[in-house]
Design a protein around this motif. Structure first.
Motif, mmCIF file in Angstrom:
data_model
loop_
_atom_site.group_PDB
_atom_site.id
_atom_site.type_symbol
_atom_site.label_atom_id
_atom_site.label_comp_id
_atom_site.label_asym_id
_atom_site.label_seq_id
_atom_site.Cartn_x
_atom_site.Cartn_y
_atom_site.Cartn_z
ATOM 1 N N LEU A 145 0.794 -1.387 0.118
ATOM 2 C CA LEU A 145 0.064 -0.067 -0.040
ATOM 3 C C LEU A 145 0.934 1.193 -0.030
ATOM 4 C CD1 LEU A 145 -3.172 0.976 0.425
ATOM 5 C CD2 LEU A 145 -2.291 1.412 2.897
ATOM 6 N N ALA A 146 1.874 1.272 0.812
ATOM 7 C CA ALA A 146 2.921 2.369 0.920
ATOM 8 C C ALA A 146 3.548 2.604 -0.361
ATOM 9 C CB ALA A 146 3.649 2.362 1.834
ATOM 10 N N ILE A 147 4.053 1.613 -1.130
ATOM 11 C CA ILE A 147 4.802 1.707 -2.464
ATOM 12 C C ILE A 147 3.599 2.129 -3.479
ATOM 13 C CG2 ILE A 147 5.871 0.563 -4.360
ATOM 14 C CD1 ILE A 147 6.812 -1.286 -2.008
ATOM 15 N N TYR A 148 2.487 1.810 -3.374
ATOM 16 C CA TYR A 148 1.398 2.281 -4.544
ATOM 17 C C TYR A 148 1.156 3.469 -4.066
ATOM 18 C CZ TYR A 148 -2.972 1.981 -6.927
ATOM 19 O OH TYR A 148 -4.213 2.152 -7.786
ATOM 20 N N GLY A 149 0.750 3.982 -2.819
ATOM 21 C CA GLY A 149 0.507 5.148 -2.602
ATOM 22 C C GLY A 149 1.364 6.222 -3.059
ATOM 23 N N ALA A 150 2.914 6.138 -2.931
ATOM 24 C CA ALA A 150 3.845 6.851 -3.161
ATOM 25 C C ALA A 150 3.809 7.086 -4.859
ATOM 26 C CB ALA A 150 5.084 6.387 -2.643
ATOM 27 N N THR A 151 3.442 6.157 -5.329
ATOM 28 C CA THR A 151 3.495 6.241 -6.961
ATOM 29 C C THR A 151 2.502 6.877 -7.550
ATOM 30 O OG1 THR A 151 4.389 3.674 -7.046
ATOM 31 C CG2 THR A 151 3.158 4.527 -9.065
ATOM 32 N N VAL A 152 1.146 6.674 -6.616
ATOM 33 C CA VAL A 152 -0.043 7.551 -7.105
ATOM 34 C C VAL A 152 0.124 8.866 -6.868
ATOM 35 C CG1 VAL A 152 -2.438 8.000 -6.658
ATOM 36 C CG2 VAL A 152 -1.874 5.675 -6.774
ATOM 37 N N PHE A 153 0.887 9.367 -5.794
ATOM 38 C CA PHE A 153 1.122 10.742 -5.508
ATOM 39 C C PHE A 153 2.470 11.199 -5.944
ATOM 40 C CE2 PHE A 153 -2.343 9.700 -2.480
ATOM 41 C CZ PHE A 153 -2.930 10.843 -2.338
ATOM 42 N N GLN A 154 3.080 10.519 -6.542
ATOM 43 C CA GLN A 154 4.484 10.505 -7.069
ATOM 44 C C GLN A 154 5.419 11.138 -6.164
ATOM 45 O OE1 GLN A 154 3.406 13.075 -10.449
ATOM 46 N NE2 GLN A 154 3.077 11.250 -11.835
ATOM 47 N N GLY B 44 -9.571 -2.723 5.846
ATOM 48 C CA GLY B 44 -9.454 -1.250 5.607
ATOM 49 C C GLY B 44 -8.350 -1.045 4.596
ATOM 50 N N ILE B 45 -7.359 -1.745 4.748
ATOM 51 C CA ILE B 45 -6.228 -1.727 3.585
ATOM 52 C C ILE B 45 -6.736 -1.701 2.193
ATOM 53 C CG2 ILE B 45 -4.099 -2.926 2.812
ATOM 54 C CD1 ILE B 45 -3.504 -3.652 5.904
ATOM 55 N N GLN B 46 -7.612 -2.787 2.180
ATOM 56 C CA GLN B 46 -8.337 -2.922 0.751
ATOM 57 C C GLN B 46 -8.875 -1.434 0.559
ATOM 58 O OE1 GLN B 46 -7.837 -5.471 -1.618
ATOM 59 N NE2 GLN B 46 -8.448 -3.718 -2.645
ATOM 60 N N LEU B 47 -9.789 -1.194 1.356
ATOM 61 C CA LEU B 47 -10.405 0.130 1.067
ATOM 62 C C LEU B 47 -9.530 1.208 0.639
ATOM 63 C CD1 LEU B 47 -13.150 1.521 1.193
ATOM 64 C CD2 LEU B 47 -12.844 1.859 3.485
ATOM 65 N N VAL B 48 -8.500 1.538 1.391
ATOM 66 C CA VAL B 48 -7.663 2.548 1.230
ATOM 67 C C VAL B 48 -6.866 2.370 -0.209
ATOM 68 C CG1 VAL B 48 -5.528 3.652 1.778
ATOM 69 C CG2 VAL B 48 -7.125 3.218 3.701
ATOM 70 N N GLU B 49 -6.710 1.272 -0.667
ATOM 71 C CA GLU B 49 -6.077 0.635 -1.739
ATOM 72 C C GLU B 49 -7.054 1.006 -2.967
ATOM 73 O OE1 GLU B 49 -4.821 -3.469 -3.200
ATOM 74 O OE2 GLU B 49 -3.036 -2.743 -2.118
ATOM 75 N N ASP B 50 -8.286 0.744 -2.720
ATOM 76 C CA ASP B 50 -9.385 1.203 -3.884
ATOM 77 C C ASP B 50 -9.247 2.641 -4.018
ATOM 78 O OD1 ASP B 50 -9.946 -1.494 -3.928
ATOM 79 O OD2 ASP B 50 -11.787 -1.437 -2.835
ATOM 80 N N ILE B 51 -9.289 3.394 -2.765
ATOM 81 C CA ILE B 51 -9.498 4.853 -3.214
ATOM 82 C C ILE B 51 -8.298 5.386 -3.839
ATOM 83 C CG2 ILE B 51 -9.238 6.879 -1.893
ATOM 84 C CD1 ILE B 51 -11.078 5.444 0.579
ATOM 85 N N GLU C 138 -5.772 7.266 -8.757
ATOM 86 C CA GLU C 138 -5.023 7.471 -9.827
ATOM 87 C C GLU C 138 -5.763 7.446 -11.235
ATOM 88 O OE1 GLU C 138 -1.483 3.839 -11.394
ATOM 89 O OE2 GLU C 138 -3.407 3.086 -10.021
ATOM 90 N N TYR C 139 -6.668 7.056 -11.343
ATOM 91 C CA TYR C 139 -7.372 6.933 -12.690
ATOM 92 C C TYR C 139 -8.492 8.134 -12.601
ATOM 93 C CZ TYR C 139 -5.362 2.495 -13.324
ATOM 94 O OH TYR C 139 -4.254 1.546 -13.859
ATOM 95 N N GLY C 140 -8.479 9.021 -11.583
ATOM 96 C CA GLY C 140 -9.339 10.077 -11.558
ATOM 97 C C GLY C 140 -10.914 9.847 -11.527
ATOM 98 N N VAL C 141 -10.978 8.921 -10.855
ATOM 99 C CA VAL C 141 -12.660 8.606 -10.696
ATOM 100 C C VAL C 141 -12.870 9.233 -9.485
ATOM 101 C CG1 VAL C 141 -14.180 6.708 -10.341
ATOM 102 C CG2 VAL C 141 -12.385 6.423 -11.957
ATOM 103 N N PHE C 142 -13.670 10.282 -9.219
ATOM 104 C CA PHE C 142 -14.141 10.928 -7.987
ATOM 105 C C PHE C 142 -15.274 10.504 -7.505
ATOM 106 C CE2 PHE C 142 -11.102 13.621 -10.133
ATOM 107 C CZ PHE C 142 -10.087 13.476 -9.278
ATOM 108 N N SER C 143 -15.528 10.252 -6.304
ATOM 109 C CA SER C 143 -16.861 9.919 -5.627
ATOM 110 C C SER C 143 -17.367 11.026 -4.735
ATOM 111 C CB SER C 143 -16.765 8.464 -5.356
ATOM 112 O OG SER C 143 -16.087 8.251 -4.349
#
Length: 137
Positions: free
Chosen positions: A81-90, A120-127, A132-137
């Motif tokens: 999750l941390a690696i993915y988050g850093a990638t999404v936020f660059q 919770g980890i999965q939920l944050v990963e989904d957000i 990342e893909y610009g899908v806002f809710s």
């Protein structure tokens, strides 16, 4: 620039679900918990909470040669999750700041508040995937 994971956390973002299971069953070295805490920029107290442990247990496990499968799996999921988050936020710092921000989508809880469960980890990963893909809710 994102912090590069070391040792057993290397390439954790590229592990298939079966590889993640195998790696967690092998057990991570206790020092990996500190590396994950560094990726998330959390204190030992926060990391112990994320692992559903007391701070004393967390410190004791940090000295172990091999962690149990459940703790290893949680650490691998958090590292991924941390690696993915850093990638999404660059940027690792932007990601860790975002983790602490209450979100309306999460009933005004911060993503960090939810990382003590696999759901919770999965939920944050989904957000993060939505961001990342610009899908806002």
């Amino acid at each position: 620039m994102a912090t590069q994971p070391a040792s057993a956390l290397q390439n954790v973002g590229k592990l298939s679900p079966l590889q993640l299971i195998d790696r967690s069953r092998q057990g991570l070295i206790g020092t990996e918990a500190g590396r994950v805490a560094g990726l998330l920029d959390v204190s030992d107290k926060d990391m112990a909470r994320l692992l559903n442990q007391s701070v004393a247990t967390f410190h004791r496990q940090a000295k172990l040669q091999r962690l149990d499968a459940a703790t290893s799996e949680r650490l691998l999921l958090l590292a991924r999750l941390a690696i993915y988050g850093a990638t999404v936020f660059q940027d690792q710092g932007k990601f860790t700041r975002w983790l602490r921000r209450p979100l309306r989508l999460l009933a005004d809880r911060s993503p960090l508040d939810l990382l003590d469960s696999t759901t919770g980890i999965q939920l944050v990963e989904d957000i993060l995937g939505r961001i990342e893909y610009g899908v806002f809710s």
